[in-house]
Each structure stands twice: as structure tokens, then as C-alpha cells.
Design an enzyme around this catalytic site. Structure first.
Site, PDB file in Angstrom:
ATOM      1  N   HIS A 194      -0.055   8.887 115.077  1.00  0.00           N
ATOM      2  CA  HIS A 194      -1.390   8.293 115.052  1.00  0.00           C
ATOM      3  C   HIS A 194      -1.921   7.977 116.451  1.00  0.00           C
ATOM      4  O   HIS A 194      -3.127   7.970 116.668  1.00  0.00           O
ATOM      5  CB  HIS A 194      -1.419   7.073 114.133  1.00  0.00           C
ATOM      6  N   GLU A 436       0.016  14.432  99.887  1.00  0.00           N
ATOM      7  CA  GLU A 436       0.831  14.342 101.101  1.00  0.00           C
ATOM      8  C   GLU A 436       2.257  13.895 100.805  1.00  0.00           C
ATOM      9  O   GLU A 436       3.033  13.622 101.706  1.00  0.00           O
ATOM     10  CB  GLU A 436       0.158  13.455 102.155  1.00  0.00           C
ATOM     11  N   ASP A 460       1.682  14.220 106.748  1.00  0.00           N
ATOM     12  CA  ASP A 460       2.676  13.512 105.952  1.00  0.00           C
ATOM     13  C   ASP A 460       3.427  14.456 105.015  1.00  0.00           C
ATOM     14  O   ASP A 460       4.613  14.265 104.770  1.00  0.00           O
ATOM     15  CB  ASP A 460       2.009  12.381 105.154  1.00  0.00           C
ATOM     16  N   CYS A 507      -6.660  18.256 105.477  1.00  0.00           N
ATOM     17  CA  CYS A 507      -7.211  17.382 106.518  1.00  0.00           C
ATOM     18  C   CYS A 507      -6.132  16.948 107.504  1.00  0.00           C
ATOM     19  O   CYS A 507      -6.382  16.105 108.362  1.00  0.00           O
ATOM     20  CB  CYS A 507      -7.921  16.189 105.917  1.00  0.00           C
TER      21      CYS A 507
HETATM   22  C1  PEP Z   1      -2.015  13.512 106.906  1.00  0.00           C
HETATM   23  O1  PEP Z   1      -1.009  12.872 106.588  1.00  0.00           O
HETATM   24  O2  PEP Z   1      -2.010  14.743 107.085  1.00  0.00           O
HETATM   25  C2  PEP Z   1      -3.304  12.829 107.088  1.00  0.00           C
HETATM   26  C3  PEP Z   1      -4.405  13.513 107.252  1.00  0.00           C
HETATM   27  O3  PEP Z   1      -3.311  11.468 107.125  1.00  0.00           O
HETATM   28  P1  PEP Z   1      -2.763  10.600 108.362  1.00  0.00           P
HETATM   29  O4  PEP Z   1      -2.528  11.538 109.511  1.00  0.00           O
HETATM   30  O5  PEP Z   1      -3.777   9.576 108.685  1.00  0.00           O
HETATM   31  O6  PEP Z   1      -1.511  10.013 107.806  1.00  0.00           O
HETATM   32 MG    MG Z   2      -1.223  10.868 105.876  1.00  0.00          MG
END
Ligand code: PEP
Ligand code: MG
Length: 575
Positions: A194, A436, A460, A507
Site C-alpha cells: 500500500h 480477492e 490480494d 482492479c
Molecule cells: C487488490 O487486492 O488487488 C486490490 C485492488 O485492493 P488493495 O490493493 O487495496 O488491497
Molecule cells: Mg485487496
């Protein structure tokens, strides 16, 4: 000159002076007994530490008044008042004299007790106070222990720097003074961690997963980092600088050329149309997304709103933020993901438990379902913002149909609450599940009956299907979308969506990886949502592809038995 290679996490070239950030969030606090005679000396030590803390906070407050928002300045004002709180100091003194223990232990023990009581309060104001007390007390303890820097030194940077850290929590990345951070290098982290996502949102070049950089570089040394190649050079020579600067110019020229694709569709040569959308973390990013030709927001990570100091969970604050994005995007769809707290995104005001395995713990939808009032507050804010545009909602970390049903039931309740309060809101909005977790991918056919769309969170999904911590650079080499298991999860989810007549998107960061575009198109994805700046290069690739060929490629990759075989299939295809 010393060269390191890490994980390219946010594009761009940065050259500047290193600032090495050592922040030990939980320094070991010594605990020992003292004699009655020693209490006076311990008290004296505390007086000095408080005076030093006061001086630090005063200078941060002055700076905040000049350069930050009123809200941020107020935080330091509150901290000053706490440092001068006679009652609290009296309690420390009483305990010191009664327990006869060293002063840092007394301060930390009392702070823990007071914080826990405040944290248990249902009132967010009290919970915020607990965070302030912990902050002030850690400043005092750090000064007693002579720990040089603290978390707020990142907010108080005085000059332009390249930040070098062992690790940085997303909450720390949020408070740092972005105007002075020209680049970021870290021992830990990967492209999907993140902090990397935030670095891209802030447009700060970053190289992560360098293992040793925070120990190898010293404050004030010149650092050069290339966020596209992952190269980091300490004390670069002239030749290196010239080479990198020339490369950067070429990269910029290519980016400018790609800008011409802005209004063209992402369509293969044989007419397969793929929708390209942007991921955002902050409302201000919406305009930038449009500049890159985004056809909507495929993922708005709402939790970053909760992580801003003092923004905690007010319906109006959320409503304003969502409305701003919707207004900016006009008629284009905006998919707001409900809060994904937990994992590495710890929000002390909200998440008070410490977990042994946070990534497998109380995160995302689990947290929201356990806090229905907080959850419905967010759902109402989203529903209400829907009057300004085309809003969609999606739930993170759905593990099975029960969670989806519970989330939808709360969405209905939120609708009824808006109605009762006579607040205008969007009556029908699409609600989707993020896929995910492997269990969600395996039961995608069941989930599709309850979902208006799927969005694959591949960051994830890869992490959980391959058991690879996405923030741990030591196992980053295992984090591979080319693993046959990941490809099968993708295929299964996309097919289940199409059988039920709903769309499937990605995403996760994979959506913006040009090396994956052909295979993702071939697997049948309808939508790819990515960092806005990745849209033009991905679009250019799609416009050069044939959908029929992509399907053949995906078919071959799905037959492959190993990562190496998938790689070989993809390499043969790209020749
Ligand atoms: C993911 O897990 O791919 C996602 C888009 O969510 P985040 O990266 O915020 O966990
Ligand atoms: Mg995620």
C-alpha cells in the site's frame, strides 16, 4: 558510487539528498525498580524530557500554522496542552513514588491504561484523544530513551529529500510532507504494497524491496533512484547522472506521445472493446484520471479518507469526498470500495486490537460487518453522493456468499435510513464483490447471483492463493500472476461472471502491467482499472492486439503446468 536494484514501484527519476528515517514504533521500554532516594532524579529526567517534547511540538505547531491545514495545526496545539496537563503529571508522580519504578516505565504503563479506557469509548472524540495521548507519551519516552526521531519528523521535513526507510506504514506515508519528499527508497515493500500505491498516487518516484538501503545510505549522501527500472545509486558519478537524465527525457517524450491516445477507444484490431478505468486513493486524483483518458473510476480506496488525521468516519466528510469525485467524473461510473481497514492499513482510532496475523485477520468487510453503524454511515454517504453522478459500490475481501448477503442487507438498511431522514440518494446502484480470496474465486458462480459485477483484486488474490505476503520483499519473487493457480482463478471468475451476464474487471496492479495485457484480454476481462498513468500505455497495447490471438494465447497459458511454461508461452507470443 554504489548501485542497488529493487522493485520499481512508482515511475520517475529522482536525485537528491538522502534522509534516513529510523522510526522504531515500539522501542523496548526498560523496566527496573528504583529506591525512594532515586525518585527525585527520575522526576528531574521527566521534566527535561517534557521540556524537550514541548520544544519539538511547539516548532511543529508553528510550521503547521504556516504550511498545513488548520486541522493539522490543531493537533499539535492539543499535544502541547497535554504536555502541560497538571493532572496527568500528578498521576505520573504519584505512581512513580508508589511503585518505585523507572520513569519511562511509569509513563508508558499509565499511558497504556488511560489509552485503553479511552479506546473502549463509543465516542470517536475520546478514541482520538487516546491516539493523541499515545503520541505525546511516545515523544516523551523517546526523549527519555534518546531515540532521535519520531513519526512527526516526516511531517516536519525542512528541505527536499529522498526518503530512505526500512519500512513505512501507509499512515506514515500519509503524514509526511509530500512537497519535500522527492523520492522514496525502502528495504521492505513491493509494487502492490500500500505504500507503493500511495507513492504512485502522490506521484513520488519510488523503489522498494531494497533489503539494506536504510543501512547502506547515510543522511545527506546523494541518492539517485529510477522508479521505472528499480535502480538506486548512492553518490552517482557524472556519467550515471547524464545517462539517467537522458533516459528520463526519452520516457517523458514517450508519455507525451501517448497522451494523443486519450480520446481513442481501447479496442483491439478485431473490435473487442475493453473499458479502462483509474484507481484512486484521494478525491483530488479524479481530474488527473480524466487527463489520462480514464473511462471511470474502477476503484476508489475509501480507507485513505479514514487515515487522514481527524477525518475519522464523519458522514458529511465522506459524502463531500465522494461527491467531489462523482462531480469531477460527470456521467462516468465511479466504483467506491467500502473501507478496507486492516492488514497493513492500520487506523488506530478504529482498529484497537493487535493481531498476530493481520493479513488473515479482522480486515475489510469483516471489520465493516462487525461495526454495522460505522458501515451504514459509509453506505449512506455513498448512496447520498450518488445523486451527483453514476456511483457503484463494491465490497472488499468477500470470502463467501454469506458476507455478500449481509453487506447487501445493510445496504438496504442504509437506504431505508436515508429515506427516513428524507435525504436525497441514488435509489438503484450496482453493488459488486471484490474477488480477492481463493474461496470467493472458487464460488464465483454462487457469488455472481448476488453481485452486479465482479472486480478481481489481484494484489490480494495472488497474495492469498500463493501464500505470499505482498509487503515482504523476501518472498516477492514468489508473487507471480503467471502461476497456473492464479490463471485458473481468474478464468473461473471471469467465466462465472459471464455465465450470469455480469461484467468482470481487474482492479489490482496487474491491470496496469503491460506484460499481462494480452493474456488478460484473452481471458475475457471486460474492464481493467489501474493507476491513471498506466492507462495510455495499456491502451496502446490493446489497440495493437487481435482478440482472437489473445484468446489462443490465454488458452495455451491455461494449459501450461508451471510458471516457467506460462512465461514461455507468453514470450513466444510476443515475438
Ligand atoms: C487488490 O487486492 O488487488 C486490490 C485492488 O485492493 P488493495 O490493493 O487495496 O488491497
Ligand atoms: Mg485487496
Amino acid at each position: 558510487m554504489k548501485t542497488f536494484t529493487g522493485i520499481p514501484a512508482s515511475a520517475g527519476l529522482a536525485i537528491g539528498k538522502a534522509f534516513v528515517y529510523h522510526y522504531d514504533e515500539t522501542p523496548d521500554i526498560p523496566r527496573y525498580n528504583i529506591t525512594e532516594d532515586e525518585t527525585a532524579a527520575e522526576w528531574e529526567r521527566l521534566q527535561k524530557a517534557v521540556a524537550q517534547a514541548e520544544a519539538e511540538v511547539r516548532s511543529l505547531h508553528e510550521r503547521a500554522c504556516r504550511e498545513m491545514s488548520r486541522e493539522q495545526a490543531d493537533i499539535f496545539q492539543t499535544h502541547l496542552m497535554m504536555l502541560e496537563d497538571i493532572d496527568f503529571l500528578d498521576q505520573i508522580r504519584d505512581r512513580l513514588e508508589k511503585n518505585l519504578q523507572n520513569i519511562e516505565w511509569v509513563v508508558s504503563d499509565l499511558t497504556r491504561e488511560v489509552s485503553q479506557k479511552l479506546m473502549a469509548s463509543p465516542d470517536p472524540v475520546f478514541r482520538e484523544r487516546a491516539v493523541d495521548i499515545a503520541d505525546v507519551s511516545s515523544r516523551v519516552i523517546n526523549s527519555l530513551l534518546h531515540v532521535a526521531r519520531s513519526r512527526f519528523s516526516l511531517a516536519g521535513l525542512e528541505e527536499d529529500v529522498i526518503l530512505a526507510a526500512h519500512d513505512l506504514m501507509p499512515s506514515e506515508a500519509l503524514v509526511m510532507d509530500k512537497s519535500h519528499v522527492k523520492g522514496l527508497v525502502m528495504d521492505m515493500g513491493s509494487r502492490t504494497s500500500h505504500t507503493a500505491i500511495l507513492a504512485r498516487a502522490f506521484n513520488i518516484p519510488a523503489v522498494l524491496g531494497l533489503s539494506v538501503i536504510s543501512r547502506e545510505v547515510k543522511d545527506g549522501q546523494t541518492l539517485m533512484l529510477n522508479g521505472s527500472s528499480g535502480i538506486v545509486v548512492v553518490d552517482p558519478n557524472r556519467e550515471t547522472l547524464v545517462r539517467e537524465k537522458t533516459g528520463e527525457k526519452k520516457y517523458r517524450r514517450r508519455t507525451d506521445r501517448l497522451a494523443a491516445l486519450r480520446d481513442l477507444p481501447a479496442e483491439t484490431k478485431d473490435g473487442r472493446r475493453v473499458t479502462l478505468k483509474a484507481n484512486i486513493e484521494f478525491p483530488e486524483e479524479a481530474e488527473r484520471a480524466l487527463d489520462y483518458g480514464a473511462e471511470g473510476i474502477g476503484l476508489y480506496r475509501s480507507e485513505f479518507l479514514y487515515m487522514m488525521p481527524r477525518k475519522a468516519a464523519e458522514e458529511e466528510v465522506q459524502y463531500e469526498a465522494y461527491s467531489r469525485v462523482l462531480k469531477a467524473m460527470g456521467k462516468l461510473p465511479v466504483t467506491i470500495r467500502t473501507v478496507d481497514i486492516g492488514g497493513d492499513k492500520v487506523i488506530p482510532e478504529l482498529l484497537t486490537v493487535s493481531e498476530k496475523n493481520p493479513l488473515l485477520g479482522w480486515r475489510a468487510i469483516r471489520f465493516s460487518l462487525a461495526h454495522p453503524d460505522l458501515f451504514k454511515l459509509q453506505l449512506r454517504a455513498i448512496l447520498r453522493s450518488g445523486v451527483h453522478g453514476n456511483v457503484r459500490i463494491m465490497f472488499p475481501m468477500i470470502s463467501g456468499v454469506e458476507e455478500m448477503e449481509q453487506a447487501l442487507a445493510l445496504l438496504d438498511e442504509a437506504r431505508r435510513e436515508c429515506k427516513k431522514k428524507k435525504q436525497p440518494f441514488a435509489g438503484t446502484i450496482e453493488a459488486g464483490a471484490m474477488i480477492e480470496i481463493p474461496s470467493a474465486a472458487m464460488t464465483a458462480d454462487i457469488l455472481a447471483e448476488k453481485s452486479d459485477f465482479f472486480s478481481l483484486g489481484t494484489n490480494d488474490l495472488v497474495q492469498y492463493s500463493l501464500a505470499v505476503d505482498r509487503g515482504n520483499e523476501k518472498v516477492n519473487y514468489l508473487s507471480e500472476f503467471r502461476h497456473p493457480a492464479v490463471l485458473r482463478f481468474l478464468k473461473r471468475t471471469i467465466d462465472a461472471a459471464h455465465e450470469k451476464g455480469i461484467k468482470a474487471a481487474i482492479c489490482g496492479e496487474l491491470a496496469g502491467d503491460p506484460s499481462a495485457t494480452a493474456i488478460l484480454v484473452g481471458l475475457g476481462l471486460d474492464e481493467l482499472s489501474m493507476t491513471a498513468s498506466s492507462i495510455p500505455p495499456v491502451k496502446q497495447i490493446i489497440r495493437g492486439l487481435s482478440f482472437e490471438d489473445c484468446k489462443v494465447l490465454a488458452g495455451k497459458a491455461l494449459q501450461a503446468r508451471s510458471i516457467a511454461e506460462v512465461r514461455a508461452v507468453m514470450e513466444t507470443d510476443s515475438q
